[in-house]
Design an enzyme around this catalytic site. Structure first.
Site, PDB file in Angstrom:
ATOM      1  N   SER B 127      44.983 -53.636  37.058  1.00 11.25           N
ATOM      2  CA  SER B 127      45.071 -54.506  38.172  1.00 11.25           C
ATOM      3  C   SER B 127      46.875 -54.552  38.772  1.00 11.25           C
ATOM      4  CB  SER B 127      44.821 -56.035  37.794  1.00 11.25           C
ATOM      5  OG  SER B 127      45.392 -57.041  38.676  1.00 11.25           O
ATOM      6  N   TYR B 151      47.055 -62.733  32.609  1.00  8.45           N
ATOM      7  CA  TYR B 151      45.913 -61.729  33.030  1.00  8.45           C
ATOM      8  C   TYR B 151      46.749 -60.498  33.175  1.00  8.45           C
ATOM      9  CZ  TYR B 151      42.513 -59.288  36.136  1.00  8.45           C
ATOM     10  OH  TYR B 151      41.874 -58.511  36.695  1.00  8.45           O
ATOM     11  N   LYS B 155      46.135 -56.758  31.279  1.00  6.05           N
ATOM     12  CA  LYS B 155      45.985 -55.434  31.849  1.00  6.05           C
ATOM     13  C   LYS B 155      46.970 -54.438  31.517  1.00  6.05           C
ATOM     14  CE  LYS B 155      42.037 -56.438  34.059  1.00  6.05           C
ATOM     15  NZ  LYS B 155      40.830 -55.775  33.342  1.00  6.05           N
TER      16      LYS B 155
END
Lengths: 328, 328
Positions: B127, B151, B155
């Site tokens: 991402s 998040y 990632k």
């Protein structure tokens, strides 16, 4: 009053740090009332006016991290790691100690934070191994992390976790990418970098040493004393100055193996240099060729981290701190 | 003959990928004999000439990853994740799914590798959230990863693990930092980026949409069709061209919200644009302000990844693929 926990307190840096703390009796202007050393083997307790507790165990084993955090130490040094060569040979052990151990420690701190608002300073020993080839000759503070070993990968992940847990307010973390420590006292360890110290330490003790790489190889160094200074400063500085960037490359001395040898000659003469035997080892040459040569560590310098004055100073520092090891 | 596993096969990208694979019946010049879709909820099976298995479960739960790897799929897509907003609200769930799930999957593949020499292609959806402010206006392939969300941290760690497991030869991995997908079909999800699609998708369906940020906000986009194209190409390309750098930012279209609105106007007229209501939301403004605006994705372009032609093409693509959703 302050309580300090050193995980990896039995290692070379942990012991140096423990001795410095026990001798001074205070950190960040506060009296140290308890110093706890944790390691896989029982660490030596330093002498000094400070209460010292020593405990042995496996950080990644159930309950160990929780027990260490129970006493709510205000400052936690996380220096424990399987070194690069061993983490490369034993994939499972490297990930277990270097990654799982770090996660378990951070989770134990978070659990106590959620219970009581506890928020210690966490000083994490990272490594230059987070960087991988191709690298510029001088590496800046914005270099992308592309580790080429499992050890470097584990340290880079530790940095990311440290930054996220700090951003969330679970603890107040700072990660230090320490230079290669030179001159490491004592016996060689399993690190591929061992010869950088060995070619000085052994001749200074009147013994032969093997140099497995070309003398033109350049690398980035700090004395144990400078590294302990970084660890002390990391506990004292105002982390608001870090912003969201919690991990820093530490200052050092950029020197070639030839520079090392010249410093040895200046300090201990030609007869010491004659004890170095050049036996090229292609495996070590290949590993070292991908390593960083020099850094522009502006962020760390601006934050007050202070390197050794020169490579010669590194050798002199060693002799001052280990006078009993020299043959004369 | 080849067998393909899509973890996260029930999600928007997973379903698009499954439909494309089922329709073509082959990948990398080999006939697909089995397509397995795994997700937390039972995924819809695409129609086409390919055998499809659908299974539901929790990747991070004991035994789930091992069962998926038992059939030794040659190509594994790992697209499963808790989205950014949810991973930020629920720290435990985000780390469990996005980090533990990935580690458990990689370990299951390694275990089979150690047993049998199994070495699948693993395509990992990373991402743009791996990048964090301060960022240059145009971000190059060597940008340091400084995620500012849990998040993004998860990632970035997935990328590091992917690179290390690939370097070790346990699998042949490639990580794709996908642009923000626009126009996402269906209902809004919990991502802070939801409005980028909503301000187009809802007006194209004759419904009102809320714009929570300034129209000058710039971001990086790919259509679902382009993103599926990246995933297909990632399974086919020669990974030797990646060197040690296994993770790549995918090409995209850099556009402002105003550009989005102009594309909507060109494709669907002023009456569609009139359905957008500007209601600034400082919380979303603050999140989005730290996001990347544009990339120089030379590495991915050189490797043959092909972006959308323009933002207008992104809107037209949506209408072609979702003609039944439009009101006229």
């Amino acid at each position: 009053m302050t309580s300090i926990l050193i995980i990896g307190g039995g290692g070379m840096l942990g012991q140096g740090l423990a001795r410095a703390l026990a001798a001074s009796g205070s950190l960040a202007g506060r009296t140290i009332d308890l110093l706890t050393l944790f390691d896989v083997m029982t660490a030596a307790a330093p002498s000094g006016p400070v209460s010292v507790e020593v405990s042995a165990g496996d950080l990644a084993a159930g309950g160990a991290a929780e027990r260490l955090i129970e006493g709510r130490p205000q400052i936690i040094y996380h220096l424990a790691a399987v070194v690069s060569g061993e983490a490369e040979r034993d994939f499972d052990k490297g990930y277990r100690v270097n990654l799982d151990g770090t996660q378990i420690l951070f989770e134990a701190i978070r659990a106590e934070h959620l219970r009581s608002g506890y928020c210690p300073r966490v000083v994490f020993a990272s490594s230059l191994a987070v960087f991988g080839a191709p690298l510029p000759d001088v590496i800046g503070d914005d270099q992308v992390l592309t580790p080429m070993t499992s050890y470097g990968t584990q340290k880079a992940i530790g940095e990311l976790l440290l930054a996220d847990y700090s951003r969330r307010g679970f603890f107040d973390g700072i990660g230090l990418r320490l230079p290669t420590i030179c001159i490491r006292p004592g016996k060689p360890n399993a690190a591929a970098s061992g010869f950088f110290s060995g070619i000085l330490r052994e001749p200074l003790a009147g013994e032969e040493a093997v140099l497995p790489v070309n003398p033109a190889v350049r690398h980035w160094f700090a004395s144990p004393r400078a590294a302990v200074g970084y660890l002390l400063h990391a506990a004292e500085l105002d982390t608001r100055a870090l912003g969201g960037r919690r991990n820093l490359t530490m200052p050092g001395i950029s020197a070639t193996v030839a520079d090392e040898i010249e410093a040895l000659r200046r300090v201990a003469g030609d007869e010491a240099v004659a004890l170095i035997r050049h036996e090229p080892d292609p495996a070590i040459e290949a590993i070292i060729s991908t390593w960083p040569k020099a850094f522009d560590t502006r962020r760390a310098l601006d934050l007050g981290f202070r390197p050794d004055a020169s490579f010669t100073a590194i050798v002199e520092t060693y002799l001052e701190d280990h006078a009993q090891d020299a043959p004369q």
